[in-house]
Design a protein around this motif. Sequence first.
Motif, mmCIF file in Angstrom:
data_model
loop_
_atom_site.group_PDB
_atom_site.id
_atom_site.type_symbol
_atom_site.label_atom_id
_atom_site.label_comp_id
_atom_site.label_asym_id
_atom_site.label_seq_id
_atom_site.Cartn_x
_atom_site.Cartn_y
_atom_site.Cartn_z
ATOM 1 N N LEU A 145 13.065 73.855 -18.543
ATOM 2 C CA LEU A 145 13.115 72.913 -17.428
ATOM 3 C C LEU A 145 13.838 71.639 -17.846
ATOM 4 C CD1 LEU A 145 9.389 73.227 -16.296
ATOM 5 C CD2 LEU A 145 11.353 74.375 -15.249
ATOM 6 N N VAL A 146 14.305 70.891 -16.859
ATOM 7 C CA VAL A 146 14.866 69.564 -17.116
ATOM 8 C C VAL A 146 13.813 68.713 -17.810
ATOM 9 C CG1 VAL A 146 15.629 67.437 -15.973
ATOM 10 C CG2 VAL A 146 16.536 69.640 -15.232
ATOM 11 N N SER A 147 14.241 67.878 -18.736
ATOM 12 C CA SER A 147 13.293 67.042 -19.478
ATOM 13 C C SER A 147 13.712 65.581 -19.401
ATOM 14 C CB SER A 147 13.231 67.493 -20.945
ATOM 15 O OG SER A 147 12.371 66.661 -21.685
ATOM 16 N N VAL A 148 13.110 64.857 -18.465
ATOM 17 C CA VAL A 148 13.375 63.426 -18.288
ATOM 18 C C VAL A 148 12.214 62.641 -18.891
ATOM 19 C CG1 VAL A 148 13.687 61.574 -16.594
ATOM 20 C CG2 VAL A 148 14.709 63.812 -16.192
ATOM 21 N N PRO A 149 12.499 61.603 -19.696
ATOM 22 C CA PRO A 149 11.396 60.791 -20.230
ATOM 23 C C PRO A 149 10.525 60.213 -19.113
ATOM 24 C CG PRO A 149 13.488 60.232 -21.291
ATOM 25 C CD PRO A 149 13.829 61.130 -20.139
ATOM 26 N N ILE A 150 9.196 60.296 -19.275
ATOM 27 C CA ILE A 150 8.269 59.811 -18.249
ATOM 28 C C ILE A 150 7.533 58.577 -18.774
ATOM 29 C CG2 ILE A 150 6.274 60.379 -16.814
ATOM 30 C CD1 ILE A 150 7.038 63.305 -17.042
ATOM 31 N N PRO A 151 7.892 57.387 -18.301
ATOM 32 C CA PRO A 151 7.173 56.183 -18.737
ATOM 33 C C PRO A 151 5.802 56.105 -18.077
ATOM 34 C CG PRO A 151 8.826 55.621 -17.100
ATOM 35 C CD PRO A 151 9.003 57.086 -17.373
ATOM 36 N N GLU A 152 4.804 55.675 -18.814
ATOM 37 C CA GLU A 152 3.451 55.592 -18.278
ATOM 38 C C GLU A 152 3.232 54.309 -17.478
ATOM 39 O OE1 GLU A 152 0.671 56.112 -21.392
ATOM 40 O OE2 GLU A 152 1.383 58.114 -21.945
ATOM 41 N N ASN A 153 3.990 53.263 -17.791
ATOM 42 C CA ASN A 153 3.878 52.008 -17.050
ATOM 43 C C ASN A 153 5.193 51.253 -17.180
ATOM 44 O OD1 ASN A 153 3.773 50.630 -19.652
ATOM 45 N ND2 ASN A 153 1.629 51.317 -19.760
ATOM 46 N N ILE A 154 5.257 50.064 -16.571
ATOM 47 C CA ILE A 154 6.494 49.295 -16.558
ATOM 48 C C ILE A 154 6.906 48.866 -17.964
ATOM 49 C CG2 ILE A 154 5.358 47.062 -16.188
ATOM 50 C CD1 ILE A 154 8.681 48.263 -14.590
ATOM 51 N N ASP A 155 5.909 48.589 -18.816
ATOM 52 C CA ASP A 155 6.225 48.172 -20.181
ATOM 53 C C ASP A 155 6.858 49.312 -20.973
ATOM 54 O OD1 ASP A 155 5.290 45.610 -19.788
ATOM 55 O OD2 ASP A 155 3.238 46.113 -20.404
ATOM 56 N N SER A 156 6.303 50.511 -20.801
ATOM 57 C CA SER A 156 6.868 51.645 -21.532
ATOM 58 C C SER A 156 8.261 52.010 -21.004
ATOM 59 C CB SER A 156 5.943 52.858 -21.430
ATOM 60 O OG SER A 156 5.815 53.292 -20.091
ATOM 61 N N PHE A 157 8.504 51.726 -19.715
ATOM 62 C CA PHE A 157 9.840 51.979 -19.155
ATOM 63 C C PHE A 157 10.865 51.070 -19.823
ATOM 64 C CE2 PHE A 157 13.169 50.823 -16.075
ATOM 65 C CZ PHE A 157 13.751 52.056 -15.897
ATOM 66 N N PHE A 158 10.592 49.771 -19.836
ATOM 67 C CA PHE A 158 11.537 48.836 -20.451
ATOM 68 C C PHE A 158 11.574 48.989 -21.973
ATOM 69 C CE2 PHE A 158 10.949 46.569 -16.376
ATOM 70 C CZ PHE A 158 12.290 46.420 -16.031
ATOM 71 N N ILE A 205 17.059 55.680 -9.590
ATOM 72 C CA ILE A 205 15.840 55.835 -8.791
ATOM 73 C C ILE A 205 14.980 56.981 -9.315
ATOM 74 C CG2 ILE A 205 14.975 56.449 -6.493
ATOM 75 C CD1 ILE A 205 17.496 55.009 -5.371
ATOM 76 N N SER A 206 15.652 58.074 -9.686
ATOM 77 C CA SER A 206 14.906 59.267 -10.103
ATOM 78 C C SER A 206 14.135 59.040 -11.397
ATOM 79 C CB SER A 206 15.859 60.454 -10.262
ATOM 80 O OG SER A 206 16.788 60.207 -11.307
ATOM 81 N N VAL A 207 14.759 58.351 -12.373
ATOM 82 C CA VAL A 207 14.062 58.156 -13.646
ATOM 83 C C VAL A 207 12.921 57.149 -13.508
ATOM 84 C CG1 VAL A 207 16.092 58.742 -15.008
ATOM 85 C CG2 VAL A 207 15.678 56.350 -14.418
ATOM 86 N N ILE A 208 12.948 56.341 -12.432
ATOM 87 C CA ILE A 208 11.866 55.378 -12.208
ATOM 88 C C ILE A 208 10.750 55.981 -11.353
ATOM 89 C CG2 ILE A 208 11.277 53.166 -11.122
ATOM 90 C CD1 ILE A 208 14.082 52.186 -11.775
ATOM 91 N N LEU A 209 11.128 56.682 -10.262
ATOM 92 C CA LEU A 209 10.147 57.097 -9.260
ATOM 93 C C LEU A 209 9.693 58.549 -9.371
ATOM 94 C CD1 LEU A 209 11.585 55.306 -6.076
ATOM 95 C CD2 LEU A 209 9.830 54.489 -7.678
ATOM 96 N N ILE A 210 10.636 59.466 -9.682
ATOM 97 C CA ILE A 210 10.263 60.893 -9.589
ATOM 98 C C ILE A 210 10.588 61.688 -10.864
ATOM 99 C CG2 ILE A 210 10.418 61.041 -7.084
ATOM 100 C CD1 ILE A 210 13.275 62.196 -7.466
ATOM 101 N N PRO A 211 10.316 61.142 -12.042
ATOM 102 C CA PRO A 211 10.643 61.916 -13.247
ATOM 103 C C PRO A 211 9.871 63.229 -13.332
ATOM 104 C CG PRO A 211 9.276 60.021 -13.804
ATOM 105 C CD PRO A 211 9.697 59.849 -12.380
ATOM 106 N N ARG A 212 8.633 63.237 -12.827
ATOM 107 C CA ARG A 212 7.832 64.470 -12.897
ATOM 108 C C ARG A 212 8.406 65.559 -11.994
ATOM 109 N NH1 ARG A 212 4.125 60.517 -14.072
ATOM 110 N NH2 ARG A 212 2.759 61.000 -15.851
ATOM 111 N N LEU A 213 8.936 65.170 -10.820
ATOM 112 C CA LEU A 213 9.555 66.149 -9.931
ATOM 113 C C LEU A 213 10.834 66.706 -10.564
ATOM 114 C CD1 LEU A 213 9.620 67.584 -7.192
ATOM 115 C CD2 LEU A 213 10.919 65.648 -6.283
#
Length: 530
Positions: free
Chosen positions: A226-239, A341-349
Amino acid sequence: MFKNLKNDMPASIVVFFVALPLCLGIALASGAPLFSGLIAGIIGGIVVGALSGSHIGVSGPAAGLAAIVLVAIGDLGGYENFLVAVVLGGVIQLLFGILKAGVIGYYFPSSVIKGMLTGIGIIIILKQIPHFFGYDSDPEGDFAFFQIDGQNTFSEILNSINYITPGSAIIAIIGLAILIFWEKVLSKKAKIFQLIQGPLVAVVIGILFYVFTKGTSFLGIPGENLVSVPIPENIDSFFGQFSFPNFGVITNSDIWITAFTIALVASLETLLCVEATDKLDPEKRVTPTNRELLAQGTGNIFSGLIGGLPITQVIVRSSANIQSGGKTKLSAIIHGFLLLISVILIPRLLNMIPLSVLAAILFMVGYKLAKPALFKKMYKLGWKQFVPFAVTVAGIVFTDLLTGIGLGLGVGVVVILLKSYQNSHFLHIEDKSNGKHKIKMTLAEEVTFFNKGAILKELDSLPRDTYLELDLMKTRYLDYDIIEILEDFSHIAKERNIDIKLVSKRGVEENPTSFIKFFRTRPKSSISLS
């Protein structure tokens, strides 16, 4: 620009689905953080897309730079140090644009550009065969023939036979059938099927297939397929996924060498892609190449500053954009926003998309670039077009992109030299007069040292008792090497009873003494007869 939104929006979605795994795969092949590939894709879409003069080109991280990046990260002492080279490479590209170096791309023969497109199409198909059957041991961005794990393109295909994942293969076949049926039948039935593109439907079906078969032993698709996009747990982990350059090493000479290498290779790859993309553009628009270098340089500066990989215009995404109906740069810009948008909102999808479905989409892209009809067309154009084309295709398939282009260009230069050798003169043999052969030799408009062999061969083959008329009426430039040959021949002509008549704009010379004198009064580097 917005009047084509109905075309650009569906195309941007297709490019997004093509770009997403490529961004991740190229980052993996480069030995860089996965998120760096996504950053480069986002910057390539939004920043470069907005600044570029290309209507249908799409930029992002390129497989052609993966090997350079992989080595540079280790040699420069870490990824943060490498980012300094990316920023400096962008600055150098800005200088290339200011100095108007974009014209370089126009000096590549059409046969080589077509060979590049075809070779990339074949590579896309070959590289996606393992992914099509669910064998995903290598990254999507690994486009070289000899791979980083010691395998090669064909050994990976053979290995995939032993590791077929039934669920991945079944949904890939279904997805490919949807794509073909959508393009050949449904898209011609109603406008709704042109607005909603087949690749989007194939991806949705792929996600549904994964959801409904999850947990089953036979049809279930494992996570590595499957596609593997990093999934941040919160805003801090995203940045926290962003990296920043360590400008403390800017005085290191190795940083500057890497920066210049990135700038040169990225610029060349971009200019070749621009040339190829313009040829694919149905509206035949011409991209301003110097502006493209400025846009790419700006993109690389931004990408390096926030932790992204180097950026070039990429033929895989650009061709997918064209073949999906993209009309303007809006499709490239929207695809960049979709990545963001996708890496912020829908990485799990996104992580539910089977890679085999994306392989089916790329199959279609590759086939359209490397249609068998193109080989037949190039063959009919003659060997001067077909040989550089075929060498470029083979070089790209069995080595890598830049090596293949270099081989094709080298063969193209040899063909030019050969034709120059053959076309330096025209030999016209007339009836015998007074016991002598009457031969007229007309020299070309420009005669250089490339033509020495051909002219010398003809002069040496003249029989005894010949009347030679040497016509220079159309000749505007005569290299000194040719002058020496003609002077030497004027001495030999006496021994072989060859009479020489020189015809030029200066007049007519009927005897060897005047013939020699004519050339000896010219400048010794060359003569201009205009």
